[in-house]
Design a protein around this motif. Structure first.
Motif, PDB file in Angstrom:
ATOM      1  N   GLU A  70      -6.804 -63.859 -49.698  1.00  0.00           N
ATOM      2  CA  GLU A  70      -7.023 -62.501 -50.015  1.00  0.00           C
ATOM      3  C   GLU A  70      -7.349 -62.225 -51.393  1.00  0.00           C
ATOM      4  OE1 GLU A  70      -4.444 -58.380 -49.962  1.00  0.00           O
ATOM      5  OE2 GLU A  70      -3.618 -60.187 -48.749  1.00  0.00           O
ATOM      6  N   THR A  71      -6.583 -62.885 -52.476  1.00  0.00           N
ATOM      7  CA  THR A  71      -6.609 -63.062 -53.777  1.00  0.00           C
ATOM      8  C   THR A  71      -8.205 -63.155 -54.308  1.00  0.00           C
ATOM      9  OG1 THR A  71      -4.555 -63.344 -54.219  1.00  0.00           O
ATOM     10  CG2 THR A  71      -5.860 -63.591 -56.086  1.00  0.00           C
ATOM     11  N   SER A  72      -8.590 -64.352 -53.650  1.00  0.00           N
ATOM     12  CA  SER A  72      -9.648 -65.085 -54.034  1.00  0.00           C
ATOM     13  C   SER A  72     -11.066 -63.868 -53.620  1.00  0.00           C
ATOM     14  CB  SER A  72     -10.127 -66.243 -53.330  1.00  0.00           C
ATOM     15  OG  SER A  72     -10.333 -66.256 -51.830  1.00  0.00           O
ATOM     16  N   LEU A  73     -10.797 -63.329 -52.562  1.00  0.00           N
ATOM     17  CA  LEU A  73     -11.867 -62.381 -52.156  1.00  0.00           C
ATOM     18  C   LEU A  73     -11.814 -61.165 -53.006  1.00  0.00           C
ATOM     19  CD1 LEU A  73     -11.273 -62.136 -48.092  1.00  0.00           C
ATOM     20  CD2 LEU A  73     -13.450 -63.187 -49.450  1.00  0.00           C
ATOM     21  N   GLU A  74     -10.609 -60.946 -53.563  1.00  0.00           N
ATOM     22  CA  GLU A  74     -10.474 -59.794 -54.310  1.00  0.00           C
ATOM     23  C   GLU A  74     -11.084 -59.902 -55.796  1.00  0.00           C
ATOM     24  OE1 GLU A  74      -6.268 -58.761 -54.765  1.00  0.00           O
ATOM     25  OE2 GLU A  74      -6.355 -57.906 -52.717  1.00  0.00           O
ATOM     26  N   MET A  75     -10.908 -61.084 -56.041  1.00  0.00           N
ATOM     27  CA  MET A  75     -11.638 -61.530 -57.342  1.00  0.00           C
ATOM     28  C   MET A  75     -13.158 -61.677 -57.238  1.00  0.00           C
ATOM     29  SD  MET A  75      -9.487 -65.092 -58.274  1.00  0.00           S
ATOM     30  CE  MET A  75     -10.537 -65.767 -59.383  1.00  0.00           C
ATOM     31  N   ILE A  87     -19.974 -73.755 -49.677  1.00  0.00           N
ATOM     32  CA  ILE A  87     -19.869 -74.820 -48.910  1.00  0.00           C
ATOM     33  C   ILE A  87     -19.057 -74.750 -47.753  1.00  0.00           C
ATOM     34  CG2 ILE A  87     -17.926 -76.131 -50.092  1.00  0.00           C
ATOM     35  CD1 ILE A  87     -19.227 -78.671 -49.918  1.00  0.00           C
ATOM     36  N   THR A  88     -18.338 -73.517 -47.872  1.00  0.00           N
ATOM     37  CA  THR A  88     -17.180 -73.349 -46.541  1.00  0.00           C
ATOM     38  C   THR A  88     -17.863 -72.316 -45.498  1.00  0.00           C
ATOM     39  OG1 THR A  88     -15.891 -73.474 -48.538  1.00  0.00           O
ATOM     40  CG2 THR A  88     -14.716 -72.720 -46.598  1.00  0.00           C
ATOM     41  N   GLU A  89     -17.879 -72.850 -44.568  1.00  0.00           N
ATOM     42  CA  GLU A  89     -18.707 -72.338 -43.266  1.00  0.00           C
ATOM     43  C   GLU A  89     -17.474 -71.346 -42.820  1.00  0.00           C
ATOM     44  OE1 GLU A  89     -21.106 -73.037 -39.151  1.00  0.00           O
ATOM     45  OE2 GLU A  89     -19.877 -74.700 -40.199  1.00  0.00           O
ATOM     46  N   ALA A  90     -16.396 -71.527 -42.880  1.00  0.00           N
ATOM     47  CA  ALA A  90     -15.259 -70.653 -42.414  1.00  0.00           C
ATOM     48  C   ALA A  90     -15.249 -69.328 -43.103  1.00  0.00           C
ATOM     49  CB  ALA A  90     -13.875 -71.508 -42.317  1.00  0.00           C
ATOM     50  N   ASP A  91     -15.581 -69.462 -44.536  1.00  0.00           N
ATOM     51  CA  ASP A  91     -15.618 -68.257 -45.227  1.00  0.00           C
ATOM     52  C   ASP A  91     -16.938 -67.325 -45.309  1.00  0.00           C
ATOM     53  OD1 ASP A  91     -12.926 -68.584 -45.968  1.00  0.00           O
ATOM     54  OD2 ASP A  91     -13.451 -70.053 -47.958  1.00  0.00           O
ATOM     55  N   GLU A  93     -18.647 -65.509 -43.280  1.00  0.00           N
ATOM     56  CA  GLU A  93     -18.844 -63.985 -42.922  1.00  0.00           C
ATOM     57  C   GLU A  93     -18.041 -63.131 -43.946  1.00  0.00           C
ATOM     58  OE1 GLU A  93     -20.580 -62.966 -40.600  1.00  0.00           O
ATOM     59  OE2 GLU A  93     -21.324 -64.981 -39.622  1.00  0.00           O
ATOM     60  N   LYS A  94     -16.929 -63.570 -44.347  1.00  0.00           N
ATOM     61  CA  LYS A  94     -16.094 -63.040 -45.439  1.00  0.00           C
ATOM     62  C   LYS A  94     -17.090 -62.574 -46.818  1.00  0.00           C
ATOM     63  CE  LYS A  94     -11.790 -64.879 -43.869  1.00  0.00           C
ATOM     64  NZ  LYS A  94     -10.707 -65.825 -44.313  1.00  0.00           N
ATOM     65  N   TYR A  95     -17.709 -63.719 -47.019  1.00  0.00           N
ATOM     66  CA  TYR A  95     -18.616 -63.582 -48.449  1.00  0.00           C
ATOM     67  C   TYR A  95     -19.788 -62.787 -48.160  1.00  0.00           C
ATOM     68  CZ  TYR A  95     -15.688 -67.633 -50.303  1.00  0.00           C
ATOM     69  OH  TYR A  95     -14.980 -68.273 -50.816  1.00  0.00           O
ATOM     70  N   ALA A  97     -20.124 -60.269 -46.186  1.00  0.00           N
ATOM     71  CA  ALA A  97     -19.741 -58.883 -46.381  1.00  0.00           C
ATOM     72  C   ALA A  97     -19.761 -58.233 -47.834  1.00  0.00           C
ATOM     73  CB  ALA A  97     -18.265 -58.773 -45.517  1.00  0.00           C
ATOM     74  N   ILE A  98     -19.433 -59.019 -48.762  1.00  0.00           N
ATOM     75  CA  ILE A  98     -19.386 -58.732 -50.148  1.00  0.00           C
ATOM     76  C   ILE A  98     -21.015 -58.663 -50.808  1.00  0.00           C
ATOM     77  CG2 ILE A  98     -18.509 -59.422 -52.429  1.00  0.00           C
ATOM     78  CD1 ILE A  98     -16.223 -60.821 -50.773  1.00  0.00           C
ATOM     79  N   ALA A  99     -21.689 -59.683 -50.577  1.00  0.00           N
ATOM     80  CA  ALA A  99     -22.970 -59.989 -51.173  1.00  0.00           C
ATOM     81  C   ALA A  99     -23.939 -60.836 -50.507  1.00  0.00           C
ATOM     82  CB  ALA A  99     -22.682 -60.410 -52.682  1.00  0.00           C
ATOM     83  N   PRO A 100     -25.074 -61.048 -50.630  1.00  0.00           N
ATOM     84  CA  PRO A 100     -26.155 -62.043 -50.059  1.00  0.00           C
ATOM     85  C   PRO A 100     -25.461 -63.341 -50.108  1.00  0.00           C
ATOM     86  CG  PRO A 100     -27.296 -60.451 -51.322  1.00  0.00           C
ATOM     87  CD  PRO A 100     -25.858 -60.016 -51.588  1.00  0.00           C
ATOM     88  N   THR A 101     -25.219 -64.036 -49.254  1.00  0.00           N
ATOM     89  CA  THR A 101     -24.606 -65.407 -49.264  1.00  0.00           C
ATOM     90  C   THR A 101     -25.198 -66.316 -48.444  1.00  0.00           C
ATOM     91  OG1 THR A 101     -22.457 -64.303 -49.200  1.00  0.00           O
ATOM     92  CG2 THR A 101     -22.450 -66.655 -48.424  1.00  0.00           C
ATOM     93  N   VAL A 102     -25.567 -67.463 -49.259  1.00  0.00           N
ATOM     94  CA  VAL A 102     -26.146 -68.796 -48.924  1.00  0.00           C
ATOM     95  C   VAL A 102     -25.273 -69.813 -48.624  1.00  0.00           C
ATOM     96  CG1 VAL A 102     -27.797 -70.546 -49.504  1.00  0.00           C
ATOM     97  CG2 VAL A 102     -28.375 -68.147 -50.106  1.00  0.00           C
ATOM     98  N   TYR A 103     -24.949 -70.276 -47.317  1.00  0.00           N
ATOM     99  CA  TYR A 103     -24.189 -71.309 -46.912  1.00  0.00           C
ATOM    100  C   TYR A 103     -25.081 -72.550 -47.036  1.00  0.00           C
ATOM    101  CZ  TYR A 103     -21.976 -74.794 -43.654  1.00  0.00           C
ATOM    102  OH  TYR A 103     -21.537 -75.743 -43.188  1.00  0.00           O
ATOM    103  N   ILE A 104     -24.453 -73.711 -47.651  1.00  0.00           N
ATOM    104  CA  ILE A 104     -25.253 -74.859 -47.600  1.00  0.00           C
ATOM    105  C   ILE A 104     -24.225 -75.994 -46.990  1.00  0.00           C
ATOM    106  CG2 ILE A 104     -26.354 -76.798 -49.368  1.00  0.00           C
ATOM    107  CD1 ILE A 104     -26.801 -74.610 -51.264  1.00  0.00           C
ATOM    108  N   GLN A 105     -24.767 -76.559 -45.921  1.00  0.00           N
ATOM    109  CA  GLN A 105     -23.919 -77.444 -45.076  1.00  0.00           C
ATOM    110  C   GLN A 105     -23.618 -78.687 -46.223  1.00  0.00           C
ATOM    111  OE1 GLN A 105     -25.592 -78.758 -41.601  1.00  0.00           O
ATOM    112  NE2 GLN A 105     -23.736 -79.932 -40.802  1.00  0.00           N
ATOM    113  N   ASP A 106     -22.490 -79.390 -46.543  1.00  0.00           N
ATOM    114  CA  ASP A 106     -22.346 -80.541 -46.951  1.00  0.00           C
ATOM    115  C   ASP A 106     -23.079 -81.738 -46.313  1.00  0.00           C
ATOM    116  OD1 ASP A 106     -21.444 -82.194 -48.934  1.00  0.00           O
ATOM    117  OD2 ASP A 106     -19.434 -82.421 -47.920  1.00  0.00           O
ATOM    118  N   GLY A 107     -23.787 -82.410 -47.219  1.00  0.00           N
ATOM    119  CA  GLY A 107     -24.336 -83.515 -46.736  1.00  0.00           C
ATOM    120  C   GLY A 107     -25.782 -83.662 -45.770  1.00  0.00           C
ATOM    121  N   SER A 108     -26.185 -82.319 -45.826  1.00  0.00           N
ATOM    122  CA  SER A 108     -27.328 -82.287 -45.127  1.00  0.00           C
ATOM    123  C   SER A 108     -28.598 -82.324 -45.965  1.00  0.00           C
ATOM    124  CB  SER A 108     -27.524 -80.481 -44.520  1.00  0.00           C
ATOM    125  OG  SER A 108     -27.530 -79.687 -45.616  1.00  0.00           O
TER     126      SER A 108
END
Length: 282
Positions: A70-75, A87-91, A93-95, A97-108
């Motif tokens: 919660e604090t990290s999202l507030e920051m 790098i965090t796929e689990a986050d 959707e949360k990210y 919702a805040i701004a354009p987000t690029v997910y980069i799969q580790d090791g790809s």
């Protein structure tokens, strides 16, 4: 943001609209890649900020609070970013919702492909190309000398964690891409087959198996605050030829975990100094 200020990029989550010229960037992992092209995120992870090779480049970057989601999202919200790279796929959707987000799969991607991709997100492809070309030139210039010193001998990477020993090849940072991919040095056969020629990133091995996984040269790291005496005080470790001959490079584990271009450049210098020092003694 005006429509003309956006563009579509291909990501590991499909096409995403991002700003043409992002100004306020948050990254929970990929920091050295941005800094190498003179782009400074406003927030980065403590993992990235702990890299000693980035010392002197990270002033003003806020450390992401990873203890509380919660604090990290507030920051992040407070900074009003226009681009988040994660790098965090689990986050994701949360990210997103805040701004354009690029997910980069580790090791790809390879280290160079990853660097070029991230540089492309901020319009710094030419800078990345120049950085890569300079690094390649430096690495290849030293390669012939290093191969002459090493000869037909093998090079290995060993890392000690609490009551565990890890060995790795070219796919798990620690400079393995320089040793095995660029310089074409050989690992012990068990490592070469699984962790260089194949895609296994690392393997946990027993103390008794070390002779099979250690070579004529050993790169040796210890996880912070780990008691490594069960290895270093063992009769087996001290019987290894590399240990007896002083062909062991002790590295700072927290630094060698990273694989960004700034770290790779620093590792290159460390490796060259190490192999030269061995060559001078022999």
């Amino acid at each position: 943001m005006p429509e003309e200020g956006m563009r579509t990029v291909q990501t590991d989550k499909g096409p995403v609209e991002i700003p043409v010229n992002p100004q306020v960037i948050v990254s929970d992992y990929y920091l050295g890649e941005f800094l190498a092209v003179n782009v400074k995120p406003v927030i980065a992870s403590p993992y990235s900020l702990s890299n000693p090779f980035l010392k002197g480049m990270v002033e003003g970057i806020q450390e992401l609070n990873t203890v509380s989601a919660e604090t990290s999202l507030e920051m992040i919200v407070a900074k009003e970013p226009d681009l988040i790279v994660t790098i965090t796929e689990a986050d994701y959707e949360k990210y997103a919702a805040i701004a354009p987000t690029v997910y980069i799969q580790d090791g790809s991607r390879s280290d160079e492909e990853l660097f070029y991709y991230i540089a492309g997100l901020v319009g710094k492809e030419k800078e990345a190309e120049a950085y890569i070309a300079d690094f390649r030139k430096r690495a290849e210039a030293a390669g012939e000398e290093i191969r002459e010193i090493v000869g037909n001998r093998t090079v290995s990477i060993v890392e000690v964690w609490p009551q565990q020993i890890y060995t790795m090849g070219s796919h798990f940072a620690r400079g393995g891409s320089i040793l095995y991919d660029i310089w074409k040095l050989k690992a012990p056969s068990a490592v070469q087959a699984e962790m260089v020629d194949a895609d296994t990133p690392y393997k946990v091995v027993s103390l008794e198996a070390l002779p099979e996984y250690t070579g004529d040269f050993i790169l040796y790291g210890v996880l912070e605050d780990t008691d490594s005496s069960f290895v270093e005080e063992s009769r087996l470790w001290n019987s290894l030829d590399a240990v007896k001959a002083g062909r062991v490079l002790a590295y700072e584990q927290v630094a060698f975990m990273h694989r960004d271009p700034i770290t790779l450049n620093a590792q290159l210098d460390i490796f060259v100094d190490f192999f030269r020092s061995v060559g001078e003694k022999e």
